[in-house]
Structures are given as structure tokens and as C-alpha cells.
Design an enzyme around this catalytic site. Structure first.
Site, mmCIF file in Angstrom:
data_model
loop_
_atom_site.group_PDB
_atom_site.id
_atom_site.type_symbol
_atom_site.label_atom_id
_atom_site.label_comp_id
_atom_site.label_asym_id
_atom_site.label_seq_id
_atom_site.Cartn_x
_atom_site.Cartn_y
_atom_site.Cartn_z
ATOM 1 N N HIS A 60 1.778 -6.271 -5.768
ATOM 2 C CA HIS A 60 2.939 -5.469 -6.180
ATOM 3 C C HIS A 60 4.193 -6.303 -5.875
ATOM 4 O O HIS A 60 4.184 -7.118 -4.943
ATOM 5 C CB HIS A 60 2.919 -4.188 -5.340
ATOM 6 N N ASP A 119 -1.311 -4.932 2.440
ATOM 7 C CA ASP A 119 -0.560 -3.865 1.776
ATOM 8 C C ASP A 119 -1.529 -2.701 1.575
ATOM 9 O O ASP A 119 -2.398 -2.747 0.698
ATOM 10 C CB ASP A 119 -0.014 -4.384 0.443
ATOM 11 N N GLN A 178 -2.160 1.579 -1.365
ATOM 12 C CA GLN A 178 -3.141 2.236 -2.237
ATOM 13 C C GLN A 178 -4.478 2.460 -1.554
ATOM 14 O O GLN A 178 -5.398 3.012 -2.157
ATOM 15 C CB GLN A 178 -3.352 1.389 -3.508
ATOM 16 N N LYS A 219 2.594 8.540 -0.805
ATOM 17 C CA LYS A 219 1.386 8.370 -1.610
ATOM 18 C C LYS A 219 0.177 9.039 -0.958
ATOM 19 O O LYS A 219 -0.922 9.021 -1.498
ATOM 20 C CB LYS A 219 1.101 6.874 -1.805
ATOM 21 N N CYS A 242 5.358 -2.459 -11.468
ATOM 22 C CA CYS A 242 5.846 -3.403 -10.444
ATOM 23 C C CYS A 242 4.889 -4.566 -10.217
ATOM 24 O O CYS A 242 4.729 -5.047 -9.090
ATOM 25 C CB CYS A 242 6.133 -2.692 -9.124
#
Lengths: 412, 132
Positions: free
Chosen positions: A127, A204, A207, A230, A370
Site C-alpha cells: 500500500h 503492515d 488487512q 478496519k 492506494c
């Protein structure tokens, strides 16, 4: 409609007030949770309770409200720490979101540990939030960026590790699960490989933390960044997890109130971690509500949530395969893959796909999500993405497929 | 939604008018929409203060392609001074679909106009009133 889940999805959907509405005359099918999830009543109530009953600044007041706010704020930190398997809540720094967490590492850790000629290794599926902060660090320090490419299935080309993850790499920054391809990366193995050449690894988790059991200790990573919004929590709150020894070795990021010990006219000493990295009044109610979101998710069970999404994903991959002219970016099966499906539809621009689906009450995302370098690699300017969460049902995927057929007919 | 994809929009997006490039345009400018990666380039031929030919190229959604197609039809034969003050409301009226206040779709619809304006005024001299 097939039964997909170990928990009662229909009952759970009722916990999400926003899902009870109609959009363009049709029931809302929300398939954009990879961008931001919806919030259960429990989290909304928790946030409201803070503002109605005990809103006060934390860590300073000696009065009752401030004590209560401080207690709830720090208890939320503990809930988040447990949720990701951290040793201690002192390893959890509150940030605004994943982006701020990564920027914190790039400034504070990067500024102290990265110099001219050092290398920072990224991947082609990152991202922008896990690319741009490193570009900025490279510009400040003279470090070099390198990228691990992809194989034909939309997974990392691990053969490149031998030549790219070598001495001189200071940091490997990698997404746990791609927000576009859904690909789940082998973080534990990457952590071992990174450590073997003396590099740190930042994951990261934007997700992954919302969608699967994540244990930072088992993964062996050094930094994990994720966002509250999220994972059924509010916007404006996220977290950085880092090993305590690492956090303690790092200089501050932003300066200001709360992050100091003693302030003199010319210099200051800094607070212990994690306060050292939390300058200014934090998003108190939002942090508390994120702790509540962790309770909510843990109560359903992260393994159960993961299984539910895997079942939806399998169903969706099959269902979408029947749509003529549809091409999925990334892995075509459910193995090591999460519930975000990005695709192109022959002859129909993603914006038009999303607008036509909106007319059917189906909310999907259109654009580059993104990830411009990734879309450039696939040689498409943009794609349409459907992503699933705890509250989605197979019927919504049927409606997605029907809407896509409609879009195709309109344009062909 | 069905209002948005009216016959005229679908026709212009599938079979755009004046699509392509000019060999030696008086003015050429390309605009990008960072939200979706779409781009539109406008090549403009000017003689004696009048736009004698226009071609557009690029990739985009049906709304942006149809809008560019309709705009180029409108521009051919128009004095440059008139083209310079051609407004976003003029274009939205020409497109004739209810985009409402959706800023994302407005950006799509107005991308070709932005390319035209920046091209005619020169980069840095555009009064950007498209960013509502």
C-alpha cells in the site's frame, strides 16, 4: 444460499445498525470492508458512553472522571496487546492509523538506524502507506529502496530473497495481507530471513489483524502496524506494536505534552515507552472503543471469523469465475489468501462497474486502492474490489455477480 | 444509476467522437485523475483565434470518455476566448445526466475540461474551480 459459518451470521448482522438500511431501494450489501469496516452497536455504545459519562483528559486529572478515563484508556491498551499476542501492553503505541504507525517507525527508528547506502526492502504489493514513508526516509538519509517482485500467481517471488534480502538491508517492510490481491505473505519465514542478515522486519497488519488470528510473538516480527477502523473500531485510532527493547532504543517521533519527563528551557528528557511516542491528547474515546472492538471480535473468535471469510472467498471465486470477461488480480484459489478480490471486467471501466453496482445497493471500491505500483505491474490503471468481513453473506456475492452481468450487458 | 448510463453516454463512450491525437497541435495538455489513475489528453489546433480541430486520447470511465467526446464536438469552430470561459456548468448541461454532488463522478466528468483549460491558459495560470 449455502451455510458458510460456525456462528450465526444473520443474528450477528443485526448487531450492525448501518446494515439495516436500503440503498437505492435495495438492501445494502457492503463489500468494502478492506477500506473501512462497519461498527457493531457494542462499539458505538462504548464510544457514546465515554462522551456522555466520563469524557476527560487522561494521565493528568486527579478527579474522578479523569481517573475513569485513564483507567479505561489503559485497559484498552491491554486488550489490544492481548488481541495480538504482545508480551506487554507497554509494547502498544496508540497512533491515528496504520499510516501514522509506519511513519512513526520511519522517523524515529529509521532516523536513528538508517544511513547512506543502507537498503530498505519493500514488496511490489505494498500500500502507498508502506512505500511513501520509506521513500521519504531514503531521501533524508541517502538510503536505497528495493522491491521484491511477484510471481505469476500474485504471490511474492521468494526466489528474489537470495539476492535482495542480504547484508546491508536494514529493514524489510511487508504487508501481511495485500489489500488488493488478498495474498497472505509468509511473515514468520520472512522474519527469520530478515533477522539472519541483521535486518528488522515491519509488518503492515492493516488487512490481517481484523481478519485472522495474529500473534506477533509467533510471527517473530519487530514492528506491526494496524488500524482500528478496519476491525470494527472507530476511525482516528490505530496502533503500532514493537518489541519493548526496540521501542526503548528509539528516540521520540512527535514532541509535545505527555511524551516528556522533565522540560527545561533548552532541552527535555522523555517519558518511558509507550508514552514517549504519544505526544498530545490522544483519541481517548476511540482508543477505548477499539478495545471494545477487540472484545467483540475475540468473542466471535478470530479463527471463526477467518473460516467464515475463507468460505465466502471460496464461494465468491467460484461465482465470479462464471462472469464472462472478468479477470481476478492475484491468487485464484483460497490458499494463503484473504477475502479481498480485485478484478477487471472487459469493456467496463471500474468506476462504471462500481456505479452500476451501487445502483443495485452493492458497495464496492473502484480505483487503484492506494497501490499504483502494483496496478502498473498488472498494466491496468485501476480495478474494482469486493472485500468481505464478519457480517457478509453468500447472497450478497450473488447480488454482486448479477450486478456485474448487468454491467457487462450495458456496455457490450 | 440508470439515469447516469443513458443511451447518449453509452454511445459516446463506446464510439467517442474526435478520439485520437493531432500531429502538430497548437496546444496539447494531459490531465490525470489521481483518484482512479484515469487520464485525458487534449490536442487542440488553433487558427486565427478559432479552434479548428480537437482530438482527445486517454483512458477513463464511460462518464469521462463521453464527456470528452461531447466537449470536443462543441469546441470545433469555437473562438479560443469563448473556449477559455466555457464553464463546468456548460459542460454538465451538455452531458445532461444527474451527477448530483458526487465529487468523484464530477471529477470524471470534468477531466477533459480541465485538460482544455490548463492547455489554453498554460500551466500555472489556470483558475481551478473544479475542486468543489
Amino acid at each position: 444460499m449455502p451455510t458458510l459459518s460456525t456462528f450465526d451470521v444473520v443474528a450477528l448482522r443485526r448487531e450492525f445498525p448501518i446494515l439495516q438500511q436500503q440503498v437505492n431501494g435495495k438492501p445494502l450489501a457492503f463489500l468494502d470492508s478492506a477500506a473501512s469496516s462497519q461498527k457493531p452497536r457494542q462499539v458505538i455504545d462504548c464510544l457514546e458512553d465515554y462522551y456522555r459519562r466520563y469524557n476527560a483528559n487522561v494521565h493528568r486529572g486527579v478527579y474522578k472522571l479523569s481517573e475513569e478515563a485513564t483507567f479505561a484508556f489503559e485497559r484498552a491498551r491491554g486488550k489490544i496487546a492481548r488481541f495480538i499476542g504482545a508480551y506487554s501492553k507497554r509494547e502498544v503505541v496508540f497512533t491515528r492509523n496504520t499510516t501514522e504507525a509506519i511513519n512513526l517507525v520511519a522517523y524515529a527508528w529509521g532516523g536513528a538506524n538508517v544511513g547512506p547506502g543502507d537498503r530498505i526492502l519493500l514488496t511490489l504489493m505494498e500500500h502507498h502507506s508502506n512505500i511513501v514513508p520509506w521513500q521519504m526516509l531514503a531521501q533524508r538519509t541517502g538510503a536505497k529502496l528495493d522491491y521484491i517482485g511477484l510471481d505469476g500467481d500474485g504471490r511474492l517471488n521468494l526466489d528474489e530473497l537470495d539476492t535482495k534480502l542480504t547484508e546491508g538491508v536494514k529493514l524489510l517492510a511487508v504487508t501481511h495481507q495485500s489489500n488488493v490481491l488478498g495474498t497472505v505473505n509468509p511473515v514468520a519465514m520472512l522474519a527469520e530471513r530478515a533477522h539472519a542478515v541483521g535486518a528488522k522486519i515491519l509488518v503492515d497488519g492493516a488487512q490481517s489483524v481484523p481478519h485472522m488470528p495474529v500473534d506477533v510473538r509467533a510471527l517473530g516480527c519487530d514492528f506491526m502496524a494496524f488500524s482500528g477502523h478496519k476491525m470494527c473500531g472507530p476511525t482516528g485510532i490505530g496502533a503500532l506494536w514493537a518489541r519493548r527493547s526496540l521501542l526503548e532504543s528509539m528516540p521520540p517521533f512527535l514532541g509535545g505534552g505527555s511524551m516528556i519527563e522533565v522540560v527545561d528551557l533548552d532541552s527535555s528528557t522523555y517519558a518511558e515507552v509507550p508514552a514517549r511516542f504519544e505526544a498530545g491528547t490522544p483519541a481517548i474515546g476511540e482508543a477505548i472503543a477499539l478495545g471494545e472492538a477487540c472484545d467483540f471480535l475475540a468473542n466471535v473468535g478470530m479463527e471463526a471469523i477467518h473460516q467464515h471469510e475463507q468460505a465466502l472467498l471460496g464461494y465468491a471465486l467460484d461465482r465470479l469465475a462464471s462472469v464472462e470477461g472478468l479477470a481476478i488480480l492475484g491468487p485464484q484459489d483460497t490458499k494463503d489468501r484473504g477475502g479481498a478480490i480485485s478484478f477487471t471486467l472487459d469493456g467496463v471501466h471500474p468506476h462504471d462497474v462500481a456505479a452500476i453496482l451501487d445502483g443495485e445497493g452493492v458497495a464496492v471500491r473502484a480505483g487503484h486502492h492506494c497501490t499504483q505500483p502494483l496496478h502498473r505491474y498488472y498494466d491496468v490503471p485501476s480495478s474494482t474490489r469486493a472485500s468481505f468481513y464478519i457480517y457478509n453473506v453468500a447472497e450478497e456475492i450473488d447480488r454482486l455477480a448479477v450486478g456485474l452481468e448487468k454491467a457487462r450487458k450495458l456496455f457490450n | 444509476m440508470d439515469d447516469m448510463y443513458r443511451e447518449q453516454i453509452l454511445e459516446h463512450s463506446k464510439y467517442p467522437h474526435n478520439f485520437g491525437t493531432l500531429d502538430a497541435p497548437s496546444v496539447s495538455h494531459e490531465e490525470h485523475n489521481p483518484l482512479c489513475g484515469d487520464r485525458v489528453r487534449m490536442d487542440i489546433q488553433i487558427a486565427d483565434g478559432v479552434i479548428t480541430d480537437v482530438r482527445f486520447s486517454g483512458k477513463g470511465c464511460a462518464i469521462s470518455q463521453a464527456s470528452a467526446s461531447l466537449l470536443t464536438d462543441e469546441l470545433i469552430g469555437m473562438p479560443v476566448e469563448q473556449a477559455k470561459v466555457y464553464s463546468k456548468d456548460d459542460l454538465l448541461e451538455l452531458i445532461g445526466i444527474p451527477l448530483g454532488k458526487n465529487p468523484v463522478r464530477l471529477k470524471c466528468a470534468l477531466l477533459s475540461l480541465k485538460a482544455l483549460k490548463v492547455g489554453l491558459y498554460g500551466v500555472g495560470h489556470i483558475h481551478d474551480d473544479d475542486d468543489d
